[in-house]
Write a protein that holds these residues in place. Sequence first.
Motif, PDB file in Angstrom:
ATOM      1  N   VAL A 140       1.712  -1.802   8.511  1.00 18.44           N
ATOM      2  CA  VAL A 140       1.050  -2.661   7.943  1.00 18.44           C
ATOM      3  C   VAL A 140       0.917  -3.913   7.803  1.00 18.44           C
ATOM      4  O   VAL A 140      -0.507  -4.638   7.496  1.00 18.44           O
ATOM      5  CB  VAL A 140       2.492  -2.921   6.666  1.00 18.44           C
ATOM      6  CG1 VAL A 140       2.541  -3.932   5.419  1.00 18.44           C
ATOM      7  CG2 VAL A 140       2.535  -1.557   6.397  1.00 18.44           C
ATOM      8  N   LYS A 157      -5.343  -3.207   0.504  1.00 16.58           N
ATOM      9  CA  LYS A 157      -4.988  -3.902   0.159  1.00 16.58           C
ATOM     10  C   LYS A 157      -4.229  -3.034  -1.016  1.00 16.58           C
ATOM     11  O   LYS A 157      -2.276  -2.607   0.156  1.00 16.58           O
ATOM     12  CB  LYS A 157      -4.896  -4.871  -1.084  1.00 16.58           C
ATOM     13  CG  LYS A 157      -3.030  -5.434  -1.456  1.00 16.58           C
ATOM     14  CD  LYS A 157      -3.570  -6.310  -2.075  1.00 16.58           C
ATOM     15  CE  LYS A 157      -3.827  -8.213  -1.603  1.00 16.58           C
ATOM     16  NZ  LYS A 157      -3.824  -8.811  -1.740  1.00 16.58           N
ATOM     17  N   SER A 161      -0.120  -1.278   0.424  1.00 19.40           N
ATOM     18  CA  SER A 161       0.953  -1.393   0.096  1.00 19.40           C
ATOM     19  C   SER A 161       1.917  -0.130   0.525  1.00 19.40           C
ATOM     20  O   SER A 161       3.042   0.002  -0.507  1.00 19.40           O
ATOM     21  CB  SER A 161       0.950  -2.171  -1.838  1.00 19.40           C
ATOM     22  OG  SER A 161      -0.132  -3.040  -1.817  1.00 19.40           O
ATOM     23  N   GLU A 162       1.046   0.791  -0.358  1.00 19.93           N
ATOM     24  CA  GLU A 162       1.289   2.678  -0.114  1.00 19.93           C
ATOM     25  C   GLU A 162       2.551   2.501   1.206  1.00 19.93           C
ATOM     26  O   GLU A 162       3.013   3.039   1.286  1.00 19.93           O
ATOM     27  CB  GLU A 162       0.005   3.026  -0.336  1.00 19.93           C
ATOM     28  CG  GLU A 162       0.594   4.609  -0.849  1.00 19.93           C
ATOM     29  CD  GLU A 162      -0.635   5.328  -0.527  1.00 19.93           C
ATOM     30  OE1 GLU A 162       0.176   6.852  -0.556  1.00 19.93           O
ATOM     31  OE2 GLU A 162      -1.075   4.839  -0.368  1.00 19.93           O
ATOM     32  N   ALA A 178       5.681  -8.520   3.578  1.00 20.05           N
ATOM     33  CA  ALA A 178       5.448  -8.424   2.522  1.00 20.05           C
ATOM     34  C   ALA A 178       4.915  -9.422   1.322  1.00 20.05           C
ATOM     35  O   ALA A 178       3.514  -9.006   0.758  1.00 20.05           O
ATOM     36  CB  ALA A 178       6.592  -7.426   0.392  1.00 20.05           C
ATOM     37  N   LEU A 181       1.418  -9.921   3.327  1.00 19.02           N
ATOM     38  CA  LEU A 181       0.103  -8.917   2.395  1.00 19.02           C
ATOM     39  C   LEU A 181      -0.267  -9.580   0.829  1.00 19.02           C
ATOM     40  O   LEU A 181      -1.567  -9.783   0.405  1.00 19.02           O
ATOM     41  CB  LEU A 181       0.919  -7.489   1.971  1.00 19.02           C
ATOM     42  CG  LEU A 181       0.273  -6.630   2.291  1.00 19.02           C
ATOM     43  CD1 LEU A 181      -0.925  -6.524   2.557  1.00 19.02           C
ATOM     44  CD2 LEU A 181       0.918  -5.686   1.836  1.00 19.02           C
ATOM     45  N   GLU A 182       1.138 -10.170   0.547  1.00 19.96           N
ATOM     46  CA  GLU A 182       0.680 -10.915  -1.401  1.00 19.96           C
ATOM     47  C   GLU A 182      -0.154 -11.832  -0.389  1.00 19.96           C
ATOM     48  O   GLU A 182      -1.033 -12.114  -1.744  1.00 19.96           O
ATOM     49  CB  GLU A 182       1.592 -10.940  -1.566  1.00 19.96           C
ATOM     50  CG  GLU A 182       1.457 -11.694  -3.583  1.00 19.96           C
ATOM     51  CD  GLU A 182       1.279 -10.655  -3.844  1.00 19.96           C
ATOM     52  OE1 GLU A 182       0.283 -11.457  -5.194  1.00 19.96           O
ATOM     53  OE2 GLU A 182       1.471  -9.435  -3.774  1.00 19.96           O
TER      54      GLU A 182
END
Length: 360
Positions: A140, A157, A161-162, A178, A181-182
């Motif tokens: 990730v 993305k 996320s998956e 997380a 990533l956001e």
Amino acid sequence: MRAGLVRNVRSGEHLTTFVVSGVATVLITRLILSLSGYPQIGGKGLHIAHVLPGGILMLVAISLLLGYVGPVVRPAAALVGGVGFGLFIDEVGKFVTSDNNYFYKPTAAIVYVVFVLIVLGSRFLSTRRPIDPREELANVIDHTVEGVAGGLSRQRKAQASELLGLVGPRVRGRREAAALLEACPSDEVELAAPVDAAWRWLQRTFERVATHPKAPTVAVVVLAVQAVGAPLIAVSVGSGLAQLSVSGVIVGSLLSATFTVRGWRQLRRARRLRAVRLFELAVLVSLLMTQVFQFAGTQFAAAGGMLLDLVLLGLLRAERDRLQREEELAKTTPAATTPLGLPPDPAAPRFPEDPSDPVL
């Protein structure tokens, strides 16, 4: 992982790209040379063999992997490296013979075995233990490397996320990953990835074909024809049943036929997932045993059988993945199997497991 060796969850796709491009390069190179009369580039005592551009392409692939971070560059590096390795391994006959014989008869078998060993070795490294959640988290973060620098498209993305959803909440660093990533900005302009696009198209095509009502019957027929046809070709080309290559083809074909018959029995009992697994075993035996000996006896005339096996393997794996997803979904949502919460219909046919069948 103490040594920092974190596995890539997409290593199977990259390896497949490498192997397919390498095998295709060998076949296309042989075809072009045969049609053009095996010309030589050079003169006055010089001969520029195609092993040299193969080495240059492998250097380009290594430079891409060493020079750039993130997952974007890997599909292109796998493709370029596979073409370069195909040009290199095609001239193996010159390197294992004292007279530099490009037409050394066992060359095809050597090339085939090398690619098979690459696949088996990589599969061993990737499947000898399950993917650790920390490795999934590292993958990730690998996506966020691309996103921090140039943004992420909706598709990339969603992929990240998956993958993040597979990481448990107790894994250290998950919350920070997380948030990172956001924080990646949206950017739909990205490097063209024809390899990824080709794989997505191929996967969708395999899934559509594999779910066709006639697909199981066609698979059984093709496997049966191949199991009978391979020994006939080997015997007609070889000089008798005493040859090792012919005997190997016959033994491999018998094993493939055995798995095919067992798969057909499971299919008739409505055990589709088990049948698909048995068909996969039949194809793998053909790829890893029958075609090896076939190549040793008939050289590159056996390329059609190999390509057919690869297509069958792709179709069967697509169907297996679909059935496994349905099975997992049924386990997580048992109420969906009985509409409106009603009990199952006692008149519905049931297919109890046969205790005499060995568990795969």
